[in-house]
Design a protein around this motif. Structure first.
Motif, mmCIF file in Angstrom:
data_model
loop_
_atom_site.group_PDB
_atom_site.id
_atom_site.type_symbol
_atom_site.label_atom_id
_atom_site.label_comp_id
_atom_site.label_asym_id
_atom_site.label_seq_id
_atom_site.Cartn_x
_atom_site.Cartn_y
_atom_site.Cartn_z
ATOM 1 N N PRO A 88 0.801 -1.238 0.000
ATOM 2 C CA PRO A 88 0.000 0.000 0.000
ATOM 3 C C PRO A 88 0.826 1.275 0.000
ATOM 4 N N LYS A 89 2.059 1.224 0.535
ATOM 5 C CA LYS A 89 2.869 2.456 0.549
ATOM 6 C C LYS A 89 3.513 2.709 -0.818
ATOM 7 N N MET A 90 3.835 1.653 -1.533
ATOM 8 C CA MET A 90 4.460 1.835 -2.858
ATOM 9 C C MET A 90 3.416 2.089 -3.952
ATOM 10 N N SER A 91 2.145 1.753 -3.666
ATOM 11 C CA SER A 91 1.118 1.861 -4.717
ATOM 12 C C SER A 91 0.955 3.272 -5.282
ATOM 13 N N PRO A 92 0.844 4.319 -4.403
ATOM 14 C CA PRO A 92 0.709 5.662 -4.991
ATOM 15 C C PRO A 92 1.920 6.056 -5.830
ATOM 16 N N ILE A 93 3.072 5.498 -5.514
ATOM 17 C CA ILE A 93 4.283 5.864 -6.263
ATOM 18 C C ILE A 93 4.221 5.269 -7.673
ATOM 19 N N VAL A 94 3.865 3.987 -7.779
ATOM 20 C CA VAL A 94 3.824 3.411 -9.136
ATOM 21 C C VAL A 94 2.729 4.082 -9.960
ATOM 22 N N ARG A 95 1.649 4.471 -9.295
ATOM 23 C CA ARG A 95 0.591 5.170 -10.051
ATOM 24 C C ARG A 95 1.102 6.535 -10.533
ATOM 25 N N ARG A 96 1.915 7.184 -9.682
ATOM 26 C CA ARG A 96 2.496 8.474 -10.086
ATOM 27 C C ARG A 96 3.398 8.275 -11.315
ATOM 28 N N VAL A 97 4.199 7.211 -11.289
ATOM 29 C CA VAL A 97 5.099 6.963 -12.430
ATOM 30 C C VAL A 97 4.275 6.561 -13.662
ATOM 31 N N ASP A 98 3.210 5.781 -13.442
ATOM 32 C CA ASP A 98 2.308 5.442 -14.572
ATOM 33 C C ASP A 98 1.815 6.704 -15.266
ATOM 34 N N HIS A 99 1.598 7.752 -14.470
ATOM 35 C CA HIS A 99 0.986 8.972 -15.027
ATOM 36 C C HIS A 99 2.003 10.086 -15.277
ATOM 37 N N ASP A 100 3.280 9.767 -15.188
ATOM 38 C CA ASP A 100 4.306 10.789 -15.448
ATOM 39 C C ASP A 100 4.115 11.321 -16.879
ATOM 40 N N PRO A 101 3.903 12.644 -16.999
ATOM 41 C CA PRO A 101 3.623 13.191 -18.337
ATOM 42 C C PRO A 101 4.731 12.915 -19.347
ATOM 43 N N ARG A 102 5.966 12.778 -18.870
ATOM 44 C CA ARG A 102 7.075 12.530 -19.806
ATOM 45 C C ARG A 102 7.028 11.130 -20.397
ATOM 46 N N LEU A 103 6.225 10.247 -19.790
ATOM 47 C CA LEU A 103 6.246 8.837 -20.203
ATOM 48 C C LEU A 103 4.917 8.381 -20.810
ATOM 49 N N GLN A 104 3.979 9.294 -21.007
ATOM 50 C CA GLN A 104 2.646 8.850 -21.454
ATOM 51 C C GLN A 104 2.676 8.143 -22.813
ATOM 52 N N GLY A 105 3.368 8.751 -23.789
ATOM 53 C CA GLY A 105 3.453 8.122 -25.118
ATOM 54 C C GLY A 105 4.224 6.814 -25.044
ATOM 55 N N PHE A 106 5.254 6.821 -24.220
ATOM 56 C CA PHE A 106 6.090 5.629 -24.064
ATOM 57 C C PHE A 106 5.282 4.468 -23.481
ATOM 58 N N TRP A 107 4.608 4.712 -22.361
ATOM 59 C CA TRP A 107 3.822 3.614 -21.745
ATOM 60 C C TRP A 107 2.783 3.094 -22.744
ATOM 61 N N ALA A 108 2.115 4.014 -23.427
ATOM 62 C CA ALA A 108 1.043 3.578 -24.351
ATOM 63 C C ALA A 108 1.615 2.663 -25.437
ATOM 64 N N ALA A 109 2.820 2.994 -25.901
ATOM 65 C CA ALA A 109 3.405 2.206 -26.994
ATOM 66 C C ALA A 109 4.039 0.918 -26.498
ATOM 67 N N ARG A 110 4.657 0.955 -25.331
ATOM 68 C CA ARG A 110 5.515 -0.162 -24.926
ATOM 69 C C ARG A 110 4.939 -1.049 -23.826
ATOM 70 N N PHE A 111 4.063 -0.492 -22.968
ATOM 71 C CA PHE A 111 3.487 -1.331 -21.909
ATOM 72 C C PHE A 111 2.203 -0.699 -21.405
ATOM 73 N N PRO A 112 1.151 -0.767 -22.245
ATOM 74 C CA PRO A 112 -0.129 -0.227 -21.773
ATOM 75 C C PRO A 112 -0.554 -0.981 -20.518
ATOM 76 N N LEU A 113 -1.137 -0.280 -19.577
ATOM 77 C CA LEU A 113 -1.460 -0.928 -18.290
ATOM 78 C C LEU A 113 -2.391 -2.115 -18.449
ATOM 79 N N GLU A 114 -3.326 -2.045 -19.404
ATOM 80 C CA GLU A 114 -4.244 -3.172 -19.571
ATOM 81 C C GLU A 114 -3.544 -4.394 -20.135
ATOM 82 N N GLN A 115 -2.256 -4.199 -20.535
ATOM 83 C CA GLN A 115 -1.501 -5.312 -21.099
ATOM 84 C C GLN A 115 -0.618 -5.956 -20.037
ATOM 85 N N GLU A 116 -0.962 -5.766 -18.772
ATOM 86 C CA GLU A 116 -0.180 -6.384 -17.685
ATOM 87 C C GLU A 116 -0.064 -7.878 -17.933
ATOM 88 N N THR A 117 1.159 -8.400 -17.755
ATOM 89 C CA THR A 117 1.336 -9.833 -18.021
ATOM 90 C C THR A 117 1.685 -10.575 -16.746
#
Ligand SMILES: N[C@@H](CCC(=O)N[C@@H](CS)C(=O)NCC(=O)O)C(=O)O
Length: 214
Positions: free
Chosen positions: A185-214
């Protein structure tokens, strides 16, 4: 100048390295291949990494680098202005190294078992039981890490480090984010913050969309 080459794949551990390269604005040539699922991808990387795993990096000099944690630490250390790692004399450095190696050895390494449980001598009929046990162990390891960290904006303080990138990516693997959120629970807000980092939005969408969790 020749670019760095990355053997990587969507939704894999190479994504942590590629995210760091993206933040550092370092161009790279990608050789895409899902090594855990595709023997030809394993064969392709084997000449550079006999472990047949990604991420495998070829530096412009021809030097080969494997092991995600080591690649991330090396990239961060060579670009200190980006503050992607605490400097060697920073009081946070030891815990940074400790958790980088922990994510690699206690958590990420366990995924090797999952594509073929015969790799640890288990029969195919035991697949579900083995994978469940691996996921239970990973959830325990996240819980253990979470209990010993006191995150602020990021896991180790106010600067995003490669540890944040690493945890954000590896926590998307099995047993997947819902269980990670429960265990950590303490690390969860941090990974969500990184998920939403504006510098990485295009990158995440192209390389590891969240719904594509494996
Ligand atoms: N110790 C390696 C582990 C890398 C690893 O497990 N990579 C996976 C992809 S995410 C892989 O290539 N698996 C190939 C296989 O299962 O044979 C690291 O940290 O880089």
């Amino acid at each position: 100048m020749t670019n760095l080459t990355v053997y990587g794949a969507q939704a894999s551990g190479s994504i942590a390295v590629e995210a760091a390269l993206t933040l550092l604005d370092i161009p790279y040539d990608l050789i895409e291949g899902a090594t855990w699922a595709d023997a030809s991808a394993r064969d392709r990387v084997a000449g550079s990494n006999p472990m047949r795993q990604i991420p495998t990096i070829i530096h412009p000099s021809g030097e080969i680098m494997t092991e995600s944690a080591a690649i991330l630490i090396d990239l961060a250390d060579r670009h200190p202005k980006a503050k992607l790692a605490p400097a060697i004399d920073d009081p946070k450095r030891r815990q940074f190294l400790r958790w980088m190696v922990y994510v690699s050895s206690a958590i990420y390494a366990l995924h090797w078992i999952k594509p073929d449980v015969g790799r640890i001598g288990a029969p195919a009929s035991a697949r579900d039981a083995v994978v469940n046990a691996v996921h239970d162990r990973i959830a325990f390891c996240w819980q253990n890490m979470d209990a010993q960290l006191t995150p602020s904006t990021y896991l180790l303080g106010d600067d995003l480090t490669v540890l944040d990138l690493y945890v954000t990516v590896v926590s998307r693997f099995g047993p997947w984010r819902p269980r990670f959120y429960e265990a950590a629970p303490k690390m969860s807000p941090i990974v969500r913050r990184v998920d939403h980092d504006p510098r990485l939005q295009g990158f995440w969408a192209a390389r590891f969309p969240l719904e594509q969790e494996t």
